[in-house]
Design a protein around this motif. Structure first.
Motif, PDB file in Angstrom:
ATOM      1  N   PRO A   1      38.411  43.674  34.780  1.00 21.64           N
ATOM      2  CA  PRO A   1      37.120  42.866  34.918  1.00 21.64           C
ATOM      3  C   PRO A   1      36.414  43.184  35.912  1.00 21.64           C
ATOM      4  O   PRO A   1      35.064  43.101  35.763  1.00 21.64           O
ATOM      5  CB  PRO A   1      37.667  41.406  34.832  1.00 21.64           C
ATOM      6  CG  PRO A   1      39.052  41.439  35.277  1.00 21.64           C
ATOM      7  CD  PRO A   1      39.524  42.777  34.987  1.00 21.64           C
ATOM      8  N   ASN A   2      36.903  43.418  37.106  1.00 16.08           N
ATOM      9  CA  ASN A   2      36.139  44.080  38.158  1.00 16.08           C
ATOM     10  C   ASN A   2      35.073  45.157  38.061  1.00 16.08           C
ATOM     11  O   ASN A   2      34.047  45.212  38.840  1.00 16.08           O
ATOM     12  CB  ASN A   2      36.866  44.281  39.440  1.00 16.08           C
ATOM     13  CG  ASN A   2      37.495  42.855  40.010  1.00 16.08           C
ATOM     14  OD1 ASN A   2      37.116  41.793  39.782  1.00 16.08           O
ATOM     15  ND2 ASN A   2      38.584  43.281  40.894  1.00 16.08           N
ATOM     16  N   SER A   3      35.294  45.900  37.027  1.00 18.11           N
ATOM     17  CA  SER A   3      34.238  46.731  36.756  1.00 18.11           C
ATOM     18  C   SER A   3      33.483  46.543  35.866  1.00 18.11           C
ATOM     19  O   SER A   3      32.314  47.523  35.207  1.00 18.11           O
ATOM     20  CB  SER A   3      35.150  48.164  36.353  1.00 18.11           C
ATOM     21  OG  SER A   3      35.900  48.089  35.037  1.00 18.11           O
ATOM     22  N   PHE A   4      33.154  45.296  35.360  1.00 20.78           N
ATOM     23  CA  PHE A   4      31.880  44.914  34.486  1.00 20.78           C
ATOM     24  C   PHE A   4      30.955  43.650  35.342  1.00 20.78           C
ATOM     25  O   PHE A   4      31.461  43.230  36.355  1.00 20.78           O
ATOM     26  CB  PHE A   4      32.739  44.214  33.316  1.00 20.78           C
ATOM     27  CG  PHE A   4      33.117  45.322  32.572  1.00 20.78           C
ATOM     28  CD1 PHE A   4      32.322  45.739  31.357  1.00 20.78           C
ATOM     29  CD2 PHE A   4      34.408  45.610  32.654  1.00 20.78           C
ATOM     30  CE1 PHE A   4      33.152  46.747  30.611  1.00 20.78           C
ATOM     31  CE2 PHE A   4      35.117  46.582  31.653  1.00 20.78           C
ATOM     32  CZ  PHE A   4      34.328  47.191  30.548  1.00 20.78           C
ATOM     33  N   ASP A   5      29.692  43.829  34.760  1.00 19.53           N
ATOM     34  CA  ASP A   5      28.824  42.784  35.387  1.00 19.53           C
ATOM     35  C   ASP A   5      28.978  41.464  34.692  1.00 19.53           C
ATOM     36  O   ASP A   5      28.878  41.417  33.477  1.00 19.53           O
ATOM     37  CB  ASP A   5      27.507  43.451  35.181  1.00 19.53           C
ATOM     38  CG  ASP A   5      26.271  42.603  35.666  1.00 19.53           C
ATOM     39  OD1 ASP A   5      26.666  41.316  35.886  1.00 19.53           O
ATOM     40  OD2 ASP A   5      25.143  42.922  35.295  1.00 19.53           O
ATOM     41  N   LEU A   6      29.760  40.608  35.162  1.00 15.55           N
ATOM     42  CA  LEU A   6      29.982  39.107  34.535  1.00 15.55           C
ATOM     43  C   LEU A   6      28.999  38.192  35.310  1.00 15.55           C
ATOM     44  O   LEU A   6      29.326  37.131  35.216  1.00 15.55           O
ATOM     45  CB  LEU A   6      31.358  38.815  35.006  1.00 15.55           C
ATOM     46  CG  LEU A   6      32.319  39.868  34.397  1.00 15.55           C
ATOM     47  CD1 LEU A   6      33.679  39.260  34.597  1.00 15.55           C
ATOM     48  CD2 LEU A   6      32.216  40.379  33.014  1.00 15.55           C
ATOM     49  N   SER A   7      27.768  38.619  35.852  1.00 12.79           N
ATOM     50  CA  SER A   7      27.031  37.780  36.472  1.00 12.79           C
ATOM     51  C   SER A   7      26.229  36.812  35.574  1.00 12.79           C
ATOM     52  O   SER A   7      25.869  35.878  36.309  1.00 12.79           O
ATOM     53  CB  SER A   7      26.085  38.718  37.430  1.00 12.79           C
ATOM     54  OG  SER A   7      25.130  39.294  36.757  1.00 12.79           O
ATOM     55  N   ASN A   8      26.082  36.920  34.515  1.00 16.84           N
ATOM     56  CA  ASN A   8      25.374  35.757  33.796  1.00 16.84           C
ATOM     57  C   ASN A   8      26.393  34.458  33.499  1.00 16.84           C
ATOM     58  O   ASN A   8      25.898  33.700  33.086  1.00 16.84           O
ATOM     59  CB  ASN A   8      25.147  36.491  32.482  1.00 16.84           C
ATOM     60  CG  ASN A   8      23.846  37.190  32.651  1.00 16.84           C
ATOM     61  OD1 ASN A   8      23.972  38.379  32.605  1.00 16.84           O
ATOM     62  ND2 ASN A   8      22.646  36.648  32.691  1.00 16.84           N
TER      63      ASN A   8
ATOM     64  N   MET B   1      38.481  32.980  40.448  1.00 12.38           N
ATOM     65  CA  MET B   1      37.990  33.964  41.219  1.00 12.38           C
ATOM     66  C   MET B   1      37.594  35.363  40.672  1.00 12.38           C
ATOM     67  O   MET B   1      36.358  35.870  40.955  1.00 12.38           O
ATOM     68  CB  MET B   1      39.202  34.513  42.179  1.00 12.38           C
ATOM     69  CG  MET B   1      39.918  33.491  43.153  1.00 12.38           C
ATOM     70  SD  MET B   1      39.179  33.139  44.483  1.00 12.38           S
ATOM     71  CE  MET B   1      39.296  34.544  45.430  1.00 12.38           C
ATOM     72  N   ILE B   2      38.186  35.832  39.829  1.00 10.35           N
ATOM     73  CA  ILE B   2      38.023  37.284  39.380  1.00 10.35           C
ATOM     74  C   ILE B   2      36.908  37.134  38.176  1.00 10.35           C
ATOM     75  O   ILE B   2      36.269  38.129  38.005  1.00 10.35           O
ATOM     76  CB  ILE B   2      39.370  37.708  38.598  1.00 10.35           C
ATOM     77  CG1 ILE B   2      40.340  37.899  39.675  1.00 10.35           C
ATOM     78  CG2 ILE B   2      39.145  39.137  38.059  1.00 10.35           C
ATOM     79  CD1 ILE B   2      39.987  38.539  41.218  1.00 10.35           C
ATOM     80  N   ILE B   3      36.930  36.300  37.419  1.00 14.53           N
ATOM     81  CA  ILE B   3      35.992  36.104  36.018  1.00 14.53           C
ATOM     82  C   ILE B   3      34.772  35.364  36.715  1.00 14.53           C
ATOM     83  O   ILE B   3      33.688  35.675  36.572  1.00 14.53           O
ATOM     84  CB  ILE B   3      36.600  35.509  34.896  1.00 14.53           C
ATOM     85  CG1 ILE B   3      38.069  36.188  34.492  1.00 14.53           C
ATOM     86  CG2 ILE B   3      35.520  35.593  33.726  1.00 14.53           C
ATOM     87  CD1 ILE B   3      37.788  37.706  34.608  1.00 14.53           C
ATOM     88  N   GLY B   4      34.949  34.160  37.382  1.00 18.67           N
ATOM     89  CA  GLY B   4      33.961  33.142  37.742  1.00 18.67           C
ATOM     90  C   GLY B   4      33.158  33.486  39.256  1.00 18.67           C
ATOM     91  O   GLY B   4      31.985  33.020  39.273  1.00 18.67           O
ATOM     92  N   LYS B   5      33.752  34.582  39.776  1.00 16.62           N
ATOM     93  CA  LYS B   5      33.552  34.879  41.106  1.00 16.62           C
ATOM     94  C   LYS B   5      33.028  33.566  41.824  1.00 16.62           C
ATOM     95  O   LYS B   5      32.068  33.642  42.718  1.00 16.62           O
ATOM     96  CB  LYS B   5      32.327  35.654  40.923  1.00 16.62           C
ATOM     97  CG  LYS B   5      32.239  36.863  39.760  1.00 16.62           C
ATOM     98  CD  LYS B   5      33.092  38.157  40.251  1.00 16.62           C
ATOM     99  CE  LYS B   5      33.243  39.157  39.209  1.00 16.62           C
ATOM    100  NZ  LYS B   5      34.588  39.820  39.232  1.00 16.62           N
ATOM    101  N   GLU B   6      33.971  32.804  41.956  1.00 20.42           N
ATOM    102  CA  GLU B   6      34.071  31.608  42.781  1.00 20.42           C
ATOM    103  C   GLU B   6      32.479  30.668  42.590  1.00 20.42           C
ATOM    104  O   GLU B   6      32.111  29.791  43.492  1.00 20.42           O
ATOM    105  CB  GLU B   6      34.014  31.710  44.232  1.00 20.42           C
ATOM    106  CG  GLU B   6      35.388  32.614  44.376  1.00 20.42           C
ATOM    107  CD  GLU B   6      35.570  32.666  45.844  1.00 20.42           C
ATOM    108  OE1 GLU B   6      35.492  31.939  46.694  1.00 20.42           O
ATOM    109  OE2 GLU B   6      35.798  34.174  45.969  1.00 20.42           O
ATOM    110  N   LYS B   7      31.677  31.102  41.457  1.00 24.64           N
ATOM    111  CA  LYS B   7      30.646  30.098  41.244  1.00 24.64           C
ATOM    112  C   LYS B   7      30.643  29.469  39.970  1.00 24.64           C
ATOM    113  O   LYS B   7      29.465  28.680  39.571  1.00 24.64           O
ATOM    114  CB  LYS B   7      29.452  31.026  41.485  1.00 24.64           C
ATOM    115  CG  LYS B   7      29.259  32.012  40.237  1.00 24.64           C
ATOM    116  CD  LYS B   7      28.037  32.778  40.350  1.00 24.64           C
ATOM    117  CE  LYS B   7      27.790  34.074  39.302  1.00 24.64           C
ATOM    118  NZ  LYS B   7      27.902  33.669  38.073  1.00 24.64           N
ATOM    119  N   CYS B   8      31.566  29.527  39.099  1.00 26.27           N
ATOM    120  CA  CYS B   8      31.374  28.910  37.754  1.00 26.27           C
ATOM    121  C   CYS B   8      32.716  27.930  37.724  1.00 26.27           C
ATOM    122  O   CYS B   8      33.581  27.856  38.040  1.00 26.27           O
ATOM    123  CB  CYS B   8      31.856  29.913  36.690  1.00 26.27           C
ATOM    124  SG  CYS B   8      30.841  31.346  36.767  1.00 26.27           S
TER     125      CYS B   8
END
Ligand code: ATP
Ligand code: MG
Length: 639
Positions: free
Chosen positions: A353-360, A381-388
């Motif tokens: 997952p870290n090699s994809f842009d999941l920012s939306n 952490m890894i999918i939601g990047k601590e913001k979802c």
């Protein structure tokens, strides 16, 4: 890492909870008014335990609410973005869907289908699946969707039970690059079922198939059909569908849902939980063959006019990055999946997952099993990047929609990994002991529902007695969920696994979920299942199974030792398993849930029972071998 996450979307509408608390019946009436009714109901709730009638006399149509109401403003908006594992895709706007549904409804009518007839739908995850369901709903036929991974015996049982006049299927479906020949499965299933008048076959893979006299091709039937079909004005209590449960604990039950109450529940929870906005791209990975797919792939998003991704295929095919590449490509903003899928993604490694842009992504959800806190944190952490925010939604086929969940659309709440937070407004859930007395905070007990709710099943298809026995006989006037839970000092609910699966060790009751989560929190473990086997001294001893992460180098004896230490420290010596076995797979239902009753049956040398919903027989053999080895080693020691 903290154990409380203060993250919300800034939405706060305390009036909703206040109104629900002051009068839950008029609260639900207010929610129902957000749907389009042809005429209003006479009485909001008629409660004749255990039968609830919501909005009786109100006239409504599910397909009208899912499609017609959006035609003016959202006709050109994509409703379904269909993506196949091959990368092929199709976009259907609300207008496209409306046309197809109207046409197919006319097709069904032309084959003699009328209000109340049942139709079995055995299709892969293609747009024609929701189209068939909505066409049934349009004319008042009752759909019964059977997961397309089932064998002919399982589908036959369901067709026989529902006495469907028509089966809708396809020439095949795609799974891991192979074509699954669905039509052949149906041919076998209906061999002696004379009441099945026709089989409608969608030409999906275009593989050559043998047609019988009952068969009609979808493409042929749809030619020249009128694209207008008046929606039937149906009573709120008119059955919308029959759906068989996953069969995790036994033979699947034919859950019957009505229309008005069910739609109210699904419409409300979809909005509250997912905070849906017009520009969101929603992606729920559930197959429509399960209730999550009914409520939150078909009805929820369409009632709200949302754009969603529908995926056909395996989530890790052609490679383990499939889900992340879809999220990146289609700018998915809300992702809803299962703990079992997350454990699999976690097993593959973070670099994927870290090699994809999941920012939306802005909101994540899970459903189906208790989520291990370790897995929750990984998701965060890894999918939601601590913001979802992550919503952990507890509900059942029987409840129709979510019952416990954080609701970012209406309130900001601190999240605790592994807790579903609180019941949704307007439902009354509590945790009680064997005598039906509410337990004190942090004490395990049975999760019950004390008052009717709008998404509540009407009954079990054709079996009111079983409905009463299964859900309403354990505690007076309360719905028994079969799940084990506790409420903490802050009023947060923690689901602790199936009540049937509880371990009783030397007089202590230990929830399977708690112990499994402790094992999964070991850094090398991906999945775990525990069960008890009888023991003369302790009553029961615990046997644990664990699946290790890919590429673990450490010695397995050392891992075992570390797991034992962890359990002693985190839960207590009483919960220490007698043995831990490392296996490659655990026996799971086709909806991805661990079938602990199988482990138990193997351990106790009992017959295995109904395993029609088992995903992979090989896993049973593996677990059985591990057990046999264990029993041999115990016997050797005793001799
Ligand atoms: P059967 O009733 O035939 O054994 P099933 O219970 O697996 O099958 P479903 O209705 O699909 O069929 O699943 C509902 C069950 O899933 C719940 O009773 C609960 O055990 C589990 N579950 C669902 N969501 C959650 C969740 N968020 N946390 C914990 N458990 C969950
Ligand atoms: Mg169940």
């Amino acid at each position: 890492m903290p154990n409380i996450f203060n993250i919300g979307l800034g939405n706060d509408n305390p009036a909703i909870r206040e109104n629900a608390e002051s009068d839950y019946i008029s609260f639900w009436a207010d929610q129902a008014k957000k749907l389009s009714w042809f005429s209003s109901w006479e009485k909001t709730l008629q409660w004749n335990p255990p039968f609830a009638k919501w909005f009786e006399g109100g006239l409504i149509n599910a397909s009208f609410n899912a499609l017609d109401i959006h035609q003016k403003d959202k006709g050109k908006k994509p409703a379904i973005i269909w993506v196949a594992e091959s990368g092929e895709s199709r976009i259907l706007t609300f207008e496209d869907l409306w046309i197809e549904v109207n046409k197919f409804a006319n097709v069904l009518k032309s084959l003699g289908i009328t209000k109340g007839d049942r139709i079995t739908i055995y299709l892969p995850m293609v747009p024609e699946l929701p189209i068939s369901m909505l066409a049934c709903a349009r004319i008042g036929a009752i759909h019964t969707v059977v997961f397309s991974g089932f064998s002919s015996i399982s589908i036959k049982e369901r067709i026989e039970d529902s006495k469907s006049k028509i089966v809708v299927t396809s020439d095949g479906g795609y799974r891991r690059g192979q074509i699954v020949k669905l039509k052949e499965v149906v041919d076998e299933a209906i061999q002696n079922l004379d009441f099945v008048k026709n089989v409608i076959v969608l030409e999906h893979t275009k593989e050559p198939i043998q047609l019988t006299s009952k068969d009609k091709l979808w493409g042929e039937l749809m030619k020249g059909v009128s694209s207008e079909c008046e929606p039937e004005k149906l009573d709120s209590l008119h059955p919308l569908y029959i759906l068989y449960t996953s069969g995790t604990t036994g033979k699947p039950k034919g859950v019957l849902h009505g229309t008005g109450g069910y739609l109210t529940h699904v419409h409300s929870t979809f909005g509250w939980a997912f905070d849906i906005k017009d520009d969101d791209v929603f992606f729920c990975t559930a197959d429509i063959g399960w209730v999550t797919g009914h409520s939150y792939v078909v009805y929820g998003p369409l009632l709200h006019g949302a754009t969603e991704i529908m995926y056909e295929g395996a989530p890790d095919y052609p490679d383990s990055s499939k889900m992340w590449s879809i999220i990146q490509k289609y700018k998915v903003s809300i992702f809803y999946t299962t703990p079992t899928a997350l454990r699999m993604f976690m097993k593959f490694g973070d670099h994927i997952p870290n090699s994809f842009d999941l920012s939306n992504l802005r909101l994540l959800g899970t459903v189906g099993e208790p989520i291990n806190p370790e897995v929750w944190k990984w998701y965060y952490m890894i999918i939601g990047k601590e913001k979802c925010p992550i919503i952990d939604t507890w509900w059942q086929t029987e409840t129709g929609g979510m019952m416990i969940s954080a609701l970012p659309g209406i309130e900001t709440i601190s999240l605790k990994p592994g807790s579903g937070t609180r019941p949704i407004p307007g439902v009354h859930i509590s945790v009680v002991d064997e005598n039906g007395i509410e337990v004190t905070p942090n004490t395990k007990g049975y999760l019950i529902i004390k008052k009717p709710w709008p998404g509540m099943l009407l009954t079990l298809w054709g079996d009111d007695e079983k409905f009463k026995n299964a859900y309403w006989s354990k505690f007076p006037n309360a719905y028994y969920s079969g799940d084990y839970a506790k409420i903490d000092q802050d009023g947060y609910f923690w689901l602790l696994g199936r009540a049937d699966d509880v371990l009783k060790i030397a007089g202590h009751r230990i929830g399977t979920a708690e112990l499994e989560s402790c094992i999964v929190s070991h850094e090398d473990v991906a999945e775990s299942a525990v069960c008890g086997i009888p023991d003369n001294v302790k009553g029961e001893v615990i046997i644990a199974f664990a699946v290790l992460l890919d590429n673990v180098k450490k010695n397995s004896e050392l891992i075992k030792k570390e797991i034992f230490e962890k359990i002693r420290k985190d839960i207590g010596p009483i919960a220490t398993p007698k043995q831990i076995h490392f296996v490659k797979k655990l026996p799971k239902t086709r909806s991805g849930k661990i079938m602990r009753r199988l482990l138990k049956a193997i351990a106790n040398n009992e017959t295995i029972g109904d395993i029609s919903t088992l995903e992979d027989g090989a896993a049973v053999t593996e677990v059985q071998t591990a057990f046999n080895n264990l029993l041999e080693s115990i016997n050797e020691k005793n001799n």
